[in-house]
Enzyme design. Structure first.
Site, short mmCIF file in Angstrom:
data_model
loop_
_atom_site.label_atom_id
_atom_site.label_comp_id
_atom_site.label_asym_id
_atom_site.label_seq_id
_atom_site.Cartn_x
_atom_site.Cartn_y
_atom_site.Cartn_z
N LEU A 191 -29.74 81.72 5.00
CA LEU A 191 -28.36 81.28 5.17
C LEU A 191 -27.97 80.21 4.15
O LEU A 191 -27.44 79.15 4.50
CB LEU A 191 -28.12 80.80 6.60
CG LEU A 191 -28.13 81.89 7.68
CD1 LEU A 191 -27.92 81.30 9.06
CD2 LEU A 191 -27.05 82.95 7.40
N SER A 210 -33.16 87.61 -3.08
CA SER A 210 -34.20 87.78 -2.08
C SER A 210 -34.43 89.27 -1.81
O SER A 210 -33.48 90.04 -1.72
CB SER A 210 -33.77 87.08 -0.78
OG SER A 210 -34.86 86.96 0.11
N TYR A 223 -46.20 91.42 8.44
CA TYR A 223 -46.82 92.51 7.69
C TYR A 223 -48.31 92.22 7.51
O TYR A 223 -48.83 91.22 7.99
CB TYR A 223 -46.08 92.72 6.37
CG TYR A 223 -44.67 93.21 6.59
CD1 TYR A 223 -44.41 94.47 7.10
CD2 TYR A 223 -43.58 92.37 6.35
CE1 TYR A 223 -43.12 94.91 7.34
CE2 TYR A 223 -42.28 92.80 6.59
CZ TYR A 223 -42.05 94.07 7.09
OH TYR A 223 -40.78 94.50 7.33
N GLY A 273 -29.83 86.40 -0.18
CA GLY A 273 -29.91 87.81 0.18
C GLY A 273 -28.58 88.39 0.61
O GLY A 273 -27.83 88.92 -0.19
N ALA A 278 -39.39 94.99 -0.78
CA ALA A 278 -40.82 95.14 -0.51
C ALA A 278 -41.29 96.53 -0.94
O ALA A 278 -40.78 97.54 -0.46
CB ALA A 278 -41.09 94.93 0.97
#
Length: 377
Positions: free
Chosen positions: A309, A24, A188, A331, A59
């Site tokens: 998670l 991620s 965003y 992640g 990103a």
């Protein structure tokens, strides 16, 4: 041995992923004027060595005024391409696919790194020796109290930003990235246009859901013109948010995205008026966002990535096995354990002999196993 669900291959257009494990995107705030550094090489390389099937960058901003935080990665100029090529080449050499996430911060532009306080930058001071970038958004509504009020984007601004996404996609293809994701979540710019909470325009870019989706859909169409037909396109959504966006809205958006060439919906949540789920000091259950991926996949008939998670190998495998999602995006657990994929393969008895590991590691661990230690003993 037959592959467990987690370690089964996945075909997305012309790309075959060796397993269903996706890194991620996680910001490192270590770039210089948008260009990646040795930190990024070490950061991404270890996940490819660690067995991840699809290694996504953080990103990556499509123009300088899209920078959210000091140190964000960028791909708004050709000079930023070469150091990314080195990373992509190494990822490919490990048998993994390389993905890049494109983003524009919009009204969330210009913040301190999280460990420096997270708040807004001092706009009277230069940043990396350059003037501070302008803050823009769909409407002149600040992200939170004390944050700058963005300038409402004009038609020319909107066209310029859409083209910036398209040009960044063109550069990403030239570099050799295999997959591309557009970040339409977590407050965003693309998410800002989608949300009634911060898009109060009265023109064709605001008002009805169809109008608020226009920026996302036209960005996808522009990117698809520069992104090869054989390469998959991902789109990250906040499936629900605290500003009134619902799962029903997400289903309508995702159906339109699918028609325009989006192959995978990366299902997260929140962030339009507060910080993203990872930043909130709230204890949540394991896999708390998996139901979003399951519902979008079921209702829209599009592949999804589940995130949030996902820590235990058995849980990750069950998500794929049940058909809740096509990929698990991991992640923070990969930050803690970059070899999570290899550990999961051993835990699930998919690779008890370390055969999936690089030979530089494999022979050491096999020798230890022959002595009676480790999962292959």
């Amino acid at each position: 041995m037959a592959a467990t669900a987690l370690f089964s291959p996945l075909l997305l257009r012309d790309l075959t992923l060796k397993n269903r494990i996706m890194l991620s995107p996680m910001a490192q705030y270590a770039a210089l004027d948008g260009s990646v550094t040795d930190w990024h090489f070490a950061h991404f390389a270890k996940f490819a060595v660690g067995g991840v099937g699809l290694v996504f960058t953080e990103a990556t901003k499509v123009e300088r005024r899209g920078l959210g935080t000091v140190g964000d990665m960028g791909l708004w100029k050709d000079e930023q391409m070469a150091p990314l090529s080195r990373i992509v080449d190494f990822v490919h050499a490990q048998g993994a696919a390389a993905g890049i996430q494109l983003n524009h911060a919009g009204r969330k532009a210009g913040t301190l790194r999280p460990w420096e306080g997270y708040g807004t930058l001092d706009r009277s001071a230069p940043i990396e020796g350059q003037p501070h970038w302008e803050v823009i958004g769909p409407s002149a509504i600040a992200y939170m109290d004390g944050w700058p009020i963005p300038r409402e984007m004009t038609e020319d601004d909107i066209a310029a930003v859409i083209d910036a996404f398209a040009q960044a996609a063109r550069r990403a293809d030239s570099i050799g990235f295999d997959a591309l994701e557009l970040h339409g979540a977590h407050g965003y710019l693309i998410h800002q246009f989608l949300s009634e909470a911060c898009n109060q325009r009265r023109d064709r870019w605001g008002g009805s859901l169809e109008n608020r989706m226009r920026f996302a859909l036209e960005t996808v169409a522009a990117v698809r013109r520069h992104w090869p037909a054989g390469k998959p396109l991902f789109f990250r959504i906040s499936a629900v948010d605290e500003g009134g966006w619902t799962l029903g809205d997400s289903a309508r958006l995702c159906a339109e995205l699918k028609q325009r060439g989006v192959d995978v919906i990366d299902c997260s949540s929140g962030g339009i008026g507060t910080r993203s789920p990872t930043a909130a000091a709230i204890k949540r259950p394991m896999g708390f966002q998996v139901p979003y991926a399951r519902q979008v996949r079921s209702e829209v008939g599009v592949a999804t990535a589940a995130v949030g998670l996902i820590i235990e190998p058995g849980h990750a495998n069950a998500i794929i096995e049940r058909g809740d999602a096509d990929l698990v995006a991991i992640g923070r657990e990969l930050l803690f354990n970059p070899f999570w994929a290899h550990h999961a393969a051993a835990h699930l008895a998919q690779d008890p002999g370390f055969d999936m590991m690089p030979p530089q590691y494999q022979w050491w661990l096999q020798r230890r196993a022959r002595a009676g230690y480790g999962p292959a003993a």
